[in-house]
Design a protein around this motif. Structure first.
Motif, short mmCIF file in Angstrom:
data_model
loop_
_atom_site.label_atom_id
_atom_site.label_comp_id
_atom_site.label_asym_id
_atom_site.label_seq_id
_atom_site.Cartn_x
_atom_site.Cartn_y
_atom_site.Cartn_z
N LEU A 165 0.69 -0.97 -0.18
CA LEU A 165 -0.39 0.24 -0.17
C LEU A 165 1.15 1.02 0.16
CD1 LEU A 165 -2.30 1.38 0.55
CD2 LEU A 165 -2.39 1.43 2.45
N ALA A 166 1.91 1.51 0.97
CA ALA A 166 2.85 2.24 1.08
C ALA A 166 3.26 2.09 -0.60
CB ALA A 166 3.96 2.41 1.78
N ALA A 167 3.67 1.57 -1.13
CA ALA A 167 4.91 1.97 -2.58
C ALA A 167 3.15 2.67 -3.60
CB ALA A 167 5.11 0.77 -2.71
N HIS A 168 2.37 1.80 -3.53
CA HIS A 168 1.30 2.29 -4.08
C HIS A 168 1.10 3.69 -3.95
CE1 HIS A 168 -2.34 2.83 -7.02
NE2 HIS A 168 -3.05 3.45 -5.10
N LEU A 169 1.22 4.61 -2.94
CA LEU A 169 0.32 5.67 -2.08
C LEU A 169 1.50 6.70 -2.49
CD1 LEU A 169 -1.67 5.20 1.38
CD2 LEU A 169 -2.40 5.40 -1.39
N SER A 170 2.39 6.25 -2.41
CA SER A 170 3.37 6.75 -2.67
C SER A 170 4.08 7.45 -4.14
CB SER A 170 5.18 6.10 -2.84
OG SER A 170 5.60 5.49 -1.55
N ALA A 171 3.51 6.53 -4.99
CA ALA A 171 3.03 7.40 -6.57
C ALA A 171 2.03 8.21 -6.78
CB ALA A 171 2.91 6.33 -7.32
N GLU A 172 0.90 7.65 -5.59
CA GLU A 172 -0.57 8.39 -5.56
C GLU A 172 -0.29 9.63 -5.09
OE1 GLU A 172 -4.32 6.80 -4.86
OE2 GLU A 172 -3.84 8.20 -3.16
N GLN A 173 0.46 9.98 -4.00
CA GLN A 173 0.48 10.95 -3.31
C GLN A 173 1.26 12.29 -3.55
OE1 GLN A 173 -1.79 11.67 -1.26
NE2 GLN A 173 -2.99 10.36 -1.12
N GLY A 174 2.22 11.59 -4.03
CA GLY A 174 3.56 12.53 -4.82
C GLY A 174 4.64 12.46 -3.09
N VAL A 175 4.61 11.58 -2.47
CA VAL A 175 5.49 11.71 -1.25
C VAL A 175 5.89 10.34 -1.18
CG1 VAL A 175 4.48 13.65 0.20
CG2 VAL A 175 3.63 11.86 0.46
N ARG A 176 7.13 10.19 -0.78
CA ARG A 176 7.90 8.25 0.04
C ARG A 176 7.49 8.15 1.17
NH1 ARG A 176 12.20 5.98 -2.14
NH2 ARG A 176 12.36 5.42 -0.10
N LEU A 177 6.33 6.82 1.10
CA LEU A 177 5.42 6.70 1.80
C LEU A 177 6.65 5.12 2.43
CD1 LEU A 177 1.95 7.38 1.80
CD2 LEU A 177 3.67 8.55 3.46
N THR A 178 6.68 4.47 3.55
CA THR A 178 7.09 3.18 3.85
C THR A 178 5.93 2.82 4.64
OG1 THR A 178 8.23 3.72 6.46
CG2 THR A 178 9.25 4.16 4.22
N ALA A 179 5.78 1.40 5.00
CA ALA A 179 4.89 0.39 5.96
C ALA A 179 4.97 1.28 6.96
CB ALA A 179 5.61 -1.07 5.71
#
Ligand code: PLP
Length: 396
Positions: A85-99
């Motif tokens: 989910l974090a990898a998917h949201l990183s692209a969607e939200q334009g920020v680098r997210l981890t688990a």
């Protein structure tokens, strides 16, 4: 004397407009046949889930007889599902997210309740813009808080930041926005979100405590004509996105959603610990097993948006031809026209006479308008055209 808590018996005594319409619709359908009733009262997505969901379900079924296939898991969800989910949201939200930045929840509603449980002290308040999704008030009350609504800008329904600034107090702990918006279909502009983030940054400093900015985004995927849905996560450290797969994958009954935090938040580990505990102690315990498998299998795919776009065009045409005043929704699957004659409850009753079901704006804290949900087949919209026209003409 009621055996129930006062608040609950009070809520039951004031059935929601959506519930009332549901009951009125049931009676009309029994009397005239379902095909002769035009029901625009419910935001229950009718499109089938994307094919990847069924594939994910079959793949999961292959392992369903293994030990712990349905076992308890960490309260924030499977680590592998959070990572995906974090990898998917990183692209969607334009920020680098981890688990570590995302928590899985029981729908967006479960995520909102976990968040409020984690940050709100009894007596503190959450502010949102009217019109608003009626459940917000219940969610805040669940945690002893109070809900305050600030009216959006007239006619455009953009956030009124001057009115918000006047409403903020030391008791304000959360400002909640919803874009694309239920019930107006408005998408908040980047300019408004930057101004909102700056306002909350300044007020947080003034009060010496952060005011959280929560973006409730279950309709993010549904933006028409290439409209941009800007993210709040890069704009403000105390921002969180709360969303779900209820609408974009047509999975509302499966109850899988999430909370994603701004990577700029310094106290991230502390908030995540609070959210994880809240997921547990609210009795959700953990997000659903099957829902996480479906989500992981289908991330990146969604329902056929062209169908919603065609219905939006059809509804726009029907309303325009009948002489209603409205703005085209930029996103989500709702129209929020002005009630002819000004009295939204009276007008919704006039529509009922035509076997058209709508919800008065009063049910969203915004009298004078009414909501139409267009997650129904296009032929229902077109078949309702005469009823819309007659109800409108009767108000002249
Ligand atoms: N927020 C808004 C604005 C909604 O319209 C809805 C559902 O209709 C929700 C939250 C709840 O979504 P979920 O089914 O994922 O809990």
């Amino acid at each position: 004397m009621s055996i129930l808590a006062d608040s609950v018996s009070g809520y039951l005594g004031h059935a929601s407009w959506i519930r009332r319409m549901f009951e009125a619709g049931g009676q009309l359908k029994a009397r005239f046949g379902a095909e002769n009733v035009y029901d625009f009262s419910l935001g229950n997505p009718d499109l089938p889930a994307p094919a990847a969901v069924a594939r994910g379900l079959r793949a999961f079924a292959e392992h369903a007889e293994e030990p712990f296939a349905f076992g308890y898991m960490p309260n924030g969800g499977y680590p592998w599902a959070r990572e995906k989910l974090a990898a998917h949201l990183s692209a969607e939200q334009g920020v680098r997210l981890t688990a570590d930045d995302v928590l899985l929840s029981c729908g967006a509603a479960g995520g909102l309740n976990a968040f409020l449980r984690a940050v709100l002290n009894p007596g503190e308040e959450m502010i949102s813009f009217a019109p608003y999704f009626v459940e917000y008030g219940f969610y805040v009350a669940n945690h002893g808080g109070s809900f305050k609504a600030v009216m959006s800008k007239k006619d455009t329904f953009a956030p009124d930041l001057i009115a918000l600034e006047e409403a903020l107090t030391e008791k304000t702990r959360v400002v909640l926005i919803n874009s694309p918006h239920n019930p107006t279909g408005v998408i908040y502009s980047r300019k408004d979100l930057i101004a909102l983030a700056n306002l909350l940054e300044n007020k947080s400093q003034e009060y010496g405590r952060p005011i959280w900015l929560v973006a409730d985004e279950p309709y993010r995927f549904l933006a028409y004509d290439g409209a941009e849905v800007p993210s709040v996560l890069p704009l403000y450290p105390y921002a969180a996105v709360i969303s779900s797969f209820s609408k974009n994958m047509s999975l509302p009954g499966e109850r899988v959603g999430y909370v994603a935090l701004s990577p700029r938040l310094q106290e991230k580990a502390e908030l995540m610990a609070g959210l994880t505990l809240a997921n547990r102690i609210l009795g959700f315990v953990n997000p659903p097993v099957v829902g996480q498998h479906l989500m992981a299998a289908a991330l990146g795919s969604q329902v056929d948006l062209s169908i919603y776009a065609a219905r939006r065009a059809a509804m726009g045409e029907v309303l325009k031809n009948a002489g209603y005043e409205f703005q085209m929704p930029a996103g989500a699957f709702y129209f929020f026209p002005k009630a002819p004659g000004g009295d939204d409850v009276a007008f919704v009753n006039a529509l009922l006479e035509e076997r058209v079901l709508a919800v008065p704006g009063s049910g969203f804290g915004c009298p004078g308008y009414f909501r139409l949900a267009f997650c129904v087949e296009e032929r229902v919209i077109r078949n309702a055209a005469d009823g819309f026209a007659r109800a409108r003409a009767a108000c002249n």
